[in-house]
Design a protein around this motif. Sequence first.
Motif, PDB file in Angstrom:
ATOM      1  N   TYR A 186       8.165   0.294 -11.871  1.00 15.87           N
ATOM      2  CA  TYR A 186       8.889   0.171 -10.599  1.00 15.87           C
ATOM      3  C   TYR A 186      10.396   0.169 -10.821  1.00 15.87           C
ATOM      4  O   TYR A 186      11.140   0.858 -10.103  1.00 15.87           O
ATOM      5  N   ALA A 187      10.870  -0.563 -11.818  1.00 18.81           N
ATOM      6  CA  ALA A 187      12.308  -0.638 -12.084  1.00 18.81           C
ATOM      7  C   ALA A 187      12.864   0.717 -12.496  1.00 18.81           C
ATOM      8  O   ALA A 187      13.912   1.150 -12.009  1.00 18.81           O
ATOM      9  N   GLU A 194      13.261   6.862  -6.837  1.00 22.07           N
ATOM     10  CA  GLU A 194      11.902   7.292  -6.529  1.00 22.07           C
ATOM     11  C   GLU A 194      11.010   6.096  -6.199  1.00 22.07           C
ATOM     12  O   GLU A 194       9.864   5.996  -6.648  1.00 22.07           O
ATOM     13  N   GLU A 195      11.521   5.184  -5.390  1.00 21.77           N
ATOM     14  CA  GLU A 195      10.764   3.967  -5.084  1.00 21.77           C
ATOM     15  C   GLU A 195       9.442   4.285  -4.389  1.00 21.77           C
ATOM     16  O   GLU A 195       8.406   3.676  -4.687  1.00 21.77           O
ATOM     17  N   THR A 196       9.453   5.236  -3.462  1.00 21.20           N
ATOM     18  CA  THR A 196       8.217   5.585  -2.750  1.00 21.20           C
ATOM     19  C   THR A 196       7.146   6.071  -3.725  1.00 21.20           C
ATOM     20  O   THR A 196       5.983   5.657  -3.645  1.00 21.20           O
ATOM     21  N   SER A 197       7.555   6.912  -4.654  1.00 25.59           N
ATOM     22  CA  SER A 197       6.607   7.398  -5.661  1.00 25.59           C
ATOM     23  C   SER A 197       6.126   6.273  -6.571  1.00 25.59           C
ATOM     24  O   SER A 197       4.997   6.307  -7.077  1.00 25.59           O
ATOM     25  N   VAL A 202       1.742   2.857  -8.854  1.00 22.85           N
ATOM     26  CA  VAL A 202       1.095   1.547  -9.020  1.00 22.85           C
ATOM     27  C   VAL A 202      -0.261   1.541  -8.329  1.00 22.85           C
ATOM     28  O   VAL A 202      -1.245   0.996  -8.855  1.00 22.85           O
ATOM     29  N   ARG A 203      -0.355   2.161  -7.171  1.00 18.35           N
ATOM     30  CA  ARG A 203      -1.623   2.202  -6.441  1.00 18.35           C
ATOM     31  C   ARG A 203      -2.702   2.918  -7.243  1.00 18.35           C
ATOM     32  O   ARG A 203      -3.868   2.517  -7.246  1.00 18.35           O
ATOM     33  N   ARG A 204      -2.324   3.978  -7.958  1.00 18.16           N
ATOM     34  CA  ARG A 204      -3.295   4.721  -8.752  1.00 18.16           C
ATOM     35  C   ARG A 204      -3.713   3.974 -10.010  1.00 18.16           C
ATOM     36  O   ARG A 204      -4.876   4.019 -10.415  1.00 18.16           O
ATOM     37  N   GLU A 215       5.341  -9.006  -3.195  1.00 18.44           N
ATOM     38  CA  GLU A 215       5.958 -10.323  -3.198  1.00 18.44           C
ATOM     39  C   GLU A 215       7.215 -10.375  -4.057  1.00 18.44           C
ATOM     40  O   GLU A 215       8.103 -11.188  -3.811  1.00 18.44           O
ATOM     41  N   ASN A 216       7.310  -9.489  -5.051  1.00 18.28           N
ATOM     42  CA  ASN A 216       8.392  -9.580  -6.034  1.00 18.28           C
ATOM     43  C   ASN A 216       9.391  -8.426  -5.995  1.00 18.28           C
ATOM     44  O   ASN A 216      10.367  -8.434  -6.751  1.00 18.28           O
ATOM     45  N   LYS A 217       9.198  -7.457  -5.128  1.00 18.20           N
ATOM     46  CA  LYS A 217      10.053  -6.268  -5.142  1.00 18.20           C
ATOM     47  C   LYS A 217      11.525  -6.601  -4.896  1.00 18.20           C
ATOM     48  O   LYS A 217      12.413  -5.995  -5.516  1.00 18.20           O
TER      49      LYS A 217
END
Length: 242
Positions: A186-187, A194-197, A202-204, A215-217
């Motif tokens: 994510y970082a 590319e936050e959306t990607s 992570v979902r995959r 909760e932590n973004k």
Amino acid sequence: MISLLLAATLKWGPYMVSWKKYDFGDMPEETPTLTISKGGKILRSFEVWNADAKTLDVDGDGTAELLVTDYSGGAHCCFTYYLYTRKPGLKLLGVFDMESGSLEFRDLDGDGNLEAVGAYDGFAYYDYPYAVSPWIPIVFSLKSGRYVENTEAFRDLIRERLDEYYLASPPESDEESRKSWVVGVYAHMCLLGEETSAWETVRRTCPDMLDWLSENKSDIKATLAAMRDRVRYTEEASWEEE
């Protein structure tokens, strides 16, 4: 046992850099001090723990700058780098507070100036042990006479480090490693814009971590923003103008 302090000096053009060293395991009675003097007059004086000094030319003009590296001796901390120019007089180009991260100087973009390239440890101990903490690239560039944090400009380096995370998906049974992996991915992707990607990635790979990431973004983004604070422009000690 009190250690014996050993004197060290480095001649840097018309300047003399002086400091004292001691062996780790033996603490000095007083914190050693590093000084930079010219013509017998001390121009800079500040406390160090276990310092070393060398010269390097960061802008390719043939006149070397001075790099002082100081290490506190802690298990995971701390490294501080002081970079000076002497053109036209003694001036700090930056003090880099790298904590447990290292720093090296190399030209990443071919413009003739050396970038200060390191590893950012801002996510150490973030809801997981230090041993699995993710490391984020951090880059400082020379701009208008000082070094500033400029990591996002070096997308190839960020992408290279991100690819290493793609190749090392965490095991399903290790929740701490999964959290660390999610933070790392994510970082890096936030730095790339590319936050959306990142959410799709992570979902995959770690769908069970989506709620935790939600909760932590905000904290993760705040920690990324704090990268700019890893460089300052004072030794935080008293000194005289030249």
